[in-house]
Design a protein around this motif. Structure first.
Motif, PDB file in Angstrom:
ATOM      1  N   HIS A 204       7.360  36.020  27.417  1.00 31.58           N
ATOM      2  CA  HIS A 204       7.804  35.127  26.518  1.00 31.58           C
ATOM      3  C   HIS A 204       7.074  33.714  26.851  1.00 31.58           C
ATOM      4  N   ALA A 205       6.461  33.158  25.828  1.00 32.21           N
ATOM      5  CA  ALA A 205       5.703  31.863  26.189  1.00 32.21           C
ATOM      6  C   ALA A 205       5.998  30.850  24.704  1.00 32.21           C
ATOM      7  N   GLY A 206       5.911  29.583  25.376  1.00 28.05           N
ATOM      8  CA  GLY A 206       5.958  28.523  24.396  1.00 28.05           C
ATOM      9  C   GLY A 206       5.081  27.440  24.711  1.00 28.05           C
ATOM     10  N   ALA A 207       4.826  26.473  23.708  1.00 25.08           N
ATOM     11  CA  ALA A 207       3.782  25.269  24.023  1.00 25.08           C
ATOM     12  C   ALA A 207       4.570  24.044  23.357  1.00 25.08           C
ATOM     13  N   GLU A 208       4.310  23.130  24.385  1.00 35.30           N
ATOM     14  CA  GLU A 208       4.925  21.830  23.911  1.00 35.30           C
ATOM     15  C   GLU A 208       3.576  20.760  23.982  1.00 35.30           C
ATOM     16  N   ASP A 238       0.842  34.675  17.308  1.00 31.96           N
ATOM     17  CA  ASP A 238       0.153  33.251  17.422  1.00 31.96           C
ATOM     18  C   ASP A 238       1.127  32.240  17.073  1.00 31.96           C
ATOM     19  N   LEU A 239       1.110  30.994  17.040  1.00 31.95           N
ATOM     20  CA  LEU A 239       2.187  29.979  16.404  1.00 31.95           C
ATOM     21  C   LEU A 239       1.219  28.746  16.190  1.00 31.95           C
ATOM     22  N   GLY A 240       1.545  27.901  15.163  1.00 29.48           N
ATOM     23  CA  GLY A 240       1.150  26.723  14.639  1.00 29.48           C
ATOM     24  C   GLY A 240       1.858  25.806  14.737  1.00 29.48           C
ATOM     25  N   MET A 241       1.390  24.576  15.158  1.00 30.85           N
ATOM     26  CA  MET A 241       2.404  23.369  15.441  1.00 30.85           C
ATOM     27  C   MET A 241       1.998  22.108  14.768  1.00 30.85           C
ATOM     28  N   SER A 242       2.824  21.320  13.969  1.00 29.11           N
ATOM     29  CA  SER A 242       2.346  20.092  13.606  1.00 29.11           C
ATOM     30  C   SER A 242       2.599  19.188  14.767  1.00 29.11           C
ATOM     31  N   LYS A 250       7.378  24.714  20.409  1.00 26.71           N
ATOM     32  CA  LYS A 250       7.598  25.597  19.693  1.00 26.71           C
ATOM     33  C   LYS A 250       7.258  26.915  20.519  1.00 26.71           C
ATOM     34  N   SER A 251       7.721  27.991  20.281  1.00 26.15           N
ATOM     35  CA  SER A 251       7.618  29.431  21.142  1.00 26.15           C
ATOM     36  C   SER A 251       7.131  30.545  20.191  1.00 26.15           C
ATOM     37  N   LEU A 252       6.420  31.428  20.910  1.00 28.33           N
ATOM     38  CA  LEU A 252       6.083  32.503  20.185  1.00 28.33           C
ATOM     39  C   LEU A 252       7.083  33.358  19.838  1.00 28.33           C
ATOM     40  N   ALA A 253       7.035  34.123  18.762  1.00 27.43           N
ATOM     41  CA  ALA A 253       8.180  35.098  18.428  1.00 27.43           C
ATOM     42  C   ALA A 253       8.359  35.883  19.528  1.00 27.43           C
ATOM     43  N   PRO A 254       9.694  36.673  19.816  1.00 29.93           N
ATOM     44  CA  PRO A 254       9.863  37.568  20.725  1.00 29.93           C
ATOM     45  C   PRO A 254       8.808  38.813  20.613  1.00 29.93           C
ATOM     46  N   LEU A 255       8.529  39.339  21.866  1.00 32.70           N
ATOM     47  CA  LEU A 255       7.674  40.443  21.972  1.00 32.70           C
ATOM     48  C   LEU A 255       8.289  41.674  22.539  1.00 32.70           C
ATOM     49  N   ARG A 303       5.277  27.118  28.618  1.00 31.68           N
ATOM     50  CA  ARG A 303       6.606  27.477  29.390  1.00 31.68           C
ATOM     51  C   ARG A 303       6.474  29.143  29.428  1.00 31.68           C
ATOM     52  N   VAL A 304       6.178  29.519  30.325  1.00 28.03           N
ATOM     53  CA  VAL A 304       5.820  31.269  30.327  1.00 28.03           C
ATOM     54  C   VAL A 304       7.083  31.873  31.064  1.00 28.03           C
ATOM     55  N   ARG A 305       7.558  32.789  30.494  1.00 26.09           N
ATOM     56  CA  ARG A 305       8.482  33.767  31.203  1.00 26.09           C
ATOM     57  C   ARG A 305       8.198  35.109  31.100  1.00 26.09           C
TER      58      ARG A 305
END
Length: 379
Positions: A204-208, A238-242, A250-255, A303-305
């Protein structure tokens, strides 16, 4: 370059070449009738000019008669801001299909995704090519797609962010493990990180993006692209963030967890989670951010799990090439936790395509991308 003039790509080696603005370039693959082959092309548009949001790279593996075994396309997105993107294609031995199972000569075809699109870059693009082979299993594996998996989004990892400077490319990706990691990212810059994910583990991963610290105001609809690639440099998610200059996350969708059986799933996204190994998080901040908020680095937090206990591998009948591509070692885990480097020791062979450039010119072009990507420091 036509198929008749195609240069052979050897599994396990990496190559640098160029992709012309129009036309298809071909590379030869000599394959047996038992192993899977994964080929990836990473393209690097020239910095300093906008490109079409739908342009990018398209790759396909074809048999000797030109029939497609597999194809994939990756587009630039992010407002057309030039940055490295990768696409992959495979020759897969599968009981559900007979096409492309035979030993013989195959071809990797690479072309621009939308060369005729408005604002498409007219220049040749730098390109990296990699190939990975995967042997058959010692025993016949499952023939059905995986069942249910934990698709719930976990709470983000908390804690004090640790500084970890991102790398300038796949070969220089910075190892990170479970935790909170921080770097500064400039408009137009791309940072590479890699996460060891073993068999049976779920990523799981997200970016800020933090505050720009600028007095300017504005809004960028797609400011940050965060792409996840698997160990064969195949695109997963992938994800895109404004961005409006204030903190956003924002976080990537669960995998699903990394599992050999995922290749039987109908979706390419789940199928891409078919390996253990290093998964790459690639963050790009669009150059447009500089127009509203200046050229200073913006704080980037990942943020990586990595959840779940590591399991035994699927039981290959032979060795992968490279030999460690689908494994996670103690050294990998130590580097991810402690900030060390595992460098993949990549030695690139330079291929001049269609008379475009020379070896030194090709490497110089990638050198510009590398230098630009290293100009970073948190404010």
């Amino acid at each position: 370059m036509s198929p008749a003039d195609a240069v052979e790509l050897v599994p396990g080696r990496s190559y640098r070449s160029t992709l012309p603005a129009t036309g298809t370039v071909h590379y030869r693959l000599e394959l047996d009738g038992t192993t899977n082959l994964y080929a990836s092309a990473t393209v690097v548009p020239p910095p300093g000019r906008d490109t079409s949001v739908i342009d990018g790279v398209r790759v396909s593996v074809r048999d000797s008669e030109g029939r497609s075994c597999d194809a994939d396309t990756s587009s630039l997105g992010a407002g057309g801001s030039p940055h490295p993107v990768a696409a992959w294609a495979m020759r897969e031995i599968s009981p559900g299909r007979s096409l492309c199972d035979d030993a013989g000569t195959y071809y990797l075809a690479v072309e621009r995704a939308a060369p005729d699109a408005k604002d498409a870059s007219p220049d040749p693009w730098e390109m990296e090519l990699t190939t990975v082979s995967e042997p058959a299993l010692e025993e016949t594996g499952p023939t059905r797609a995986p069942g249910e998996w934990n698709s719930a989004t976990p709470a983000p990892v908390t804690g004090q962010p640790q500084r970890r400077a991102g790398g300038a490319g796949f070969a220089e990706a910075t190892p990170v493990g479970q935790g909170v990691w921080r770097d500064g990212i400039r408009p137009g810059q791309t940072l590479f990180f890699k996460v060891p994910v073993d068999w049976g583990q779920q990523l799981h991963a997200g970016a800020e993006l933090g505050s720009s610290g600028s007095d300017g105001s504005g809004f960028v609809a797609t400011a940050l692209d965060l792409d996840l690639y698997n160990p064969a440099r195949g695109h997963v998610e992938d994800l895109g963030m404004s961005y409006n200059g204030e903190q956003k996350s924002k976080s990537l969708a669960p995998l699903p967890e990394a599992a050999h059986v995922n290749r039987l799933a109908p979706g390419r996204r789940t199928g891409a989670m078919r390996f253990a190994g290093s998964y790459y998080l690639v963050a790009h901040l669009t150059a447009e951010v500089a127009d509203d908020f200046g050229d200073r680095p913006v704080p980037l937090t990942l943020r990586v799990r990595v959840s779940g206990a590591a399991q035994e591998g699927p039981g290959y009948a032979g060795r992968t090439v490279p030999s460690d591509v689908f494994t996670v070692t103690g050294e990998d885990r130590d580097a991810a936790a402690g900030g060390g480097t595992t460098g993949d020791g990549t030695a690139y062979r330079v291929l001049a395509v269609g008379g475009i450039g020379t070896g030194s010119a090709l490497l110089a072009g990638l050198g510009v991308w590398t230098v630009v990507a290293r100009r970073r420091a948190l404010p």
